[in-house]
Design a protein around this motif. Sequence first.
Motif, short mmCIF file in Angstrom:
data_model
loop_
_atom_site.label_atom_id
_atom_site.label_comp_id
_atom_site.label_asym_id
_atom_site.label_seq_id
_atom_site.Cartn_x
_atom_site.Cartn_y
_atom_site.Cartn_z
N THR A 189 -2.58 -33.84 -32.09
CA THR A 189 -1.45 -32.94 -31.88
C THR A 189 -2.02 -31.51 -31.90
O THR A 189 -1.88 -30.58 -31.32
CB THR A 189 -0.40 -33.34 -32.64
N VAL A 190 -2.74 -31.38 -33.42
CA VAL A 190 -3.32 -29.91 -33.62
C VAL A 190 -4.29 -29.38 -32.59
O VAL A 190 -4.07 -28.15 -32.10
CB VAL A 190 -3.85 -29.97 -35.05
N VAL A 191 -5.07 -30.47 -32.18
CA VAL A 191 -6.11 -29.90 -31.06
C VAL A 191 -5.29 -29.67 -29.66
O VAL A 191 -5.85 -28.45 -29.18
CB VAL A 191 -7.29 -31.00 -30.94
N ALA A 192 -4.45 -30.49 -29.37
CA ALA A 192 -3.77 -30.25 -28.15
C ALA A 192 -2.98 -28.85 -28.14
O ALA A 192 -3.03 -28.12 -27.07
CB ALA A 192 -2.81 -31.26 -27.76
N VAL A 193 -2.34 -28.75 -29.08
CA VAL A 193 -1.32 -27.21 -29.42
C VAL A 193 -2.53 -26.11 -29.41
O VAL A 193 -2.03 -25.14 -28.61
CB VAL A 193 -0.62 -27.59 -30.49
N ALA A 194 -3.54 -26.22 -30.09
CA ALA A 194 -4.56 -24.95 -30.12
C ALA A 194 -4.97 -24.97 -28.73
O ALA A 194 -5.12 -23.67 -28.26
CB ALA A 194 -5.53 -25.40 -31.14
N VAL A 195 -5.45 -25.98 -28.20
CA VAL A 195 -5.77 -25.54 -26.55
C VAL A 195 -4.82 -24.92 -25.88
O VAL A 195 -5.37 -23.96 -25.11
CB VAL A 195 -6.31 -27.25 -26.20
N VAL A 196 -3.58 -25.34 -25.46
CA VAL A 196 -2.67 -24.60 -25.03
C VAL A 196 -2.41 -23.28 -25.56
O VAL A 196 -2.37 -22.51 -24.67
CB VAL A 196 -1.35 -25.54 -25.20
N ILE B 10 1.33 -11.13 -31.94
CA ILE B 10 0.55 -12.17 -31.50
C ILE B 10 -0.18 -12.88 -32.81
O ILE B 10 -0.44 -14.15 -32.91
CB ILE B 10 -0.62 -11.89 -30.38
N ALA B 11 -0.86 -12.04 -33.68
CA ALA B 11 -1.60 -12.52 -34.77
C ALA B 11 -0.56 -13.37 -35.79
O ALA B 11 -0.93 -14.32 -36.18
CB ALA B 11 -2.03 -11.44 -35.42
N GLY B 12 0.71 -13.00 -35.47
CA GLY B 12 1.87 -13.64 -36.39
C GLY B 12 2.00 -15.10 -35.84
O GLY B 12 2.29 -16.07 -36.66
N ILE B 13 1.91 -15.15 -34.29
CA ILE B 13 2.22 -16.23 -33.63
C ILE B 13 1.00 -17.29 -34.30
O ILE B 13 1.40 -18.58 -34.61
CB ILE B 13 2.26 -16.21 -32.33
N ALA C 230 -3.13 -19.93 -23.27
CA ALA C 230 -1.99 -18.97 -22.96
C ALA C 230 -2.32 -17.81 -23.16
O ALA C 230 -2.27 -16.79 -22.62
CB ALA C 230 -0.75 -19.63 -23.46
N LEU C 231 -3.10 -17.53 -24.35
CA LEU C 231 -3.68 -16.34 -24.80
C LEU C 231 -4.41 -15.75 -23.62
O LEU C 231 -4.51 -14.46 -23.74
CB LEU C 231 -4.21 -16.37 -26.21
N LEU C 232 -5.60 -16.40 -23.42
CA LEU C 232 -6.45 -15.95 -22.54
C LEU C 232 -5.92 -15.58 -21.13
O LEU C 232 -6.00 -14.41 -20.55
CB LEU C 232 -7.36 -17.09 -22.12
N ALA C 233 -4.96 -16.49 -20.66
CA ALA C 233 -4.24 -16.12 -19.47
C ALA C 233 -3.43 -14.86 -19.71
O ALA C 233 -3.24 -14.08 -18.78
CB ALA C 233 -3.14 -17.32 -19.22
N PHE C 234 -2.79 -14.69 -20.88
CA PHE C 234 -1.98 -13.35 -20.91
C PHE C 234 -2.83 -12.22 -21.09
O PHE C 234 -2.66 -11.12 -20.43
CB PHE C 234 -1.38 -13.42 -22.37
N LEU C 235 -4.15 -12.27 -21.59
CA LEU C 235 -4.99 -11.08 -21.70
C LEU C 235 -5.50 -10.83 -20.29
O LEU C 235 -5.96 -9.65 -19.85
CB LEU C 235 -6.22 -11.42 -22.64
N ASN C 236 -5.59 -11.99 -19.43
CA ASN C 236 -6.35 -11.65 -18.20
C ASN C 236 -5.61 -11.37 -17.08
O ASN C 236 -5.89 -10.75 -16.06
CB ASN C 236 -7.42 -12.77 -17.86
#
Length: 319
Positions: free
Chosen positions: A167-174, A219-222, A178-184
């Motif tokens: 679960t940790v790996v899956a959530v981290a990948v998501v 974002i760092a807080g999230i 999402a962060l990369l999509a937001f930045l780009n």
Amino acid sequence: MDLLKQIFVAPFVDMVAAPDFLLQVLWEGLVSGVLYALIALGFVLIYRSSRIFNFAQGIMVVFAALTLVGLHAMGIPAWISVVLTLGVMFVLAVSIERIVLRPLVGQPDIILFMATIGITLFLIGLGEIIFGGENKQMISAELGIPTGDTVLEPWGGLLILQHLDMTVVAVAVVLVGALLAFLNYTQMGRAIRALGDDHQAALSVGISLQTIWVLVWFIAGIIALVTGIAWGARAGVSFALEVIAYKALPVLMLGGLESITGAIIGGLMIGILEKLFEIYWGQPLLGGNTETWFAFVLALIVLLFRPQGLFGERIIERV
């Protein structure tokens, strides 16, 4: 001769002899590496946008986890506690920008760095006053985080995958996706990247420094909350998590302080390599406990040959 054999031959013989155990080691290293990469992303985002090395990222992980557990202990449902904790992290981001960073605009970098140390000490004191210093249990079951494990038998051996780790790996990948999509692909994300690429040019075209600072600290807080939930579910919630969070420092040295790609790849590299070294070299030769220092030694070796890190940009100064 025996020592050389133990260093250069025996570990690889053990890997080939028990490939299922090697897979287990690689999996556990991958899970740790994902969490290291998440923490490192918090450092990178803040540094890219403000040139501030955020020493407080570690205690933010602890504070977010403690807030979540504390709100639930007051009788608030788990997922509402998550939303309220995000609200607390947003208020923290606004407060840091208004009270600490805005008055220090234009000050030397060392002043801003010392300010983040002050934020760290403040959050430690505030956390102890509000939540106490004793260890707490993460509300894993209430959040629906699965328990148990899946057992595989590769090559007739045994591989145990904890559902929590999956679960940790899956959530981290998501989250990273999402962060990369937001930045780009978003206007605010491109503003953050512009600020990181050229501070003065970004400000000259009207990008608000204050808005970006609040956003990246939120974002760092999230990221801190997600990391706190993950580490808390594995090891409990206490101020000791702050020490775990600082394992991101060698990740930054390895990957480069300004590189998001470096934070991700560096975190995965350190997580996997430190686990391999601990099992196949550390325990047989050094008695174990090499995970506490291996990452820092590896990062130091890399810095000797590439001071900007593997993915950092080489700085050329014209005289």
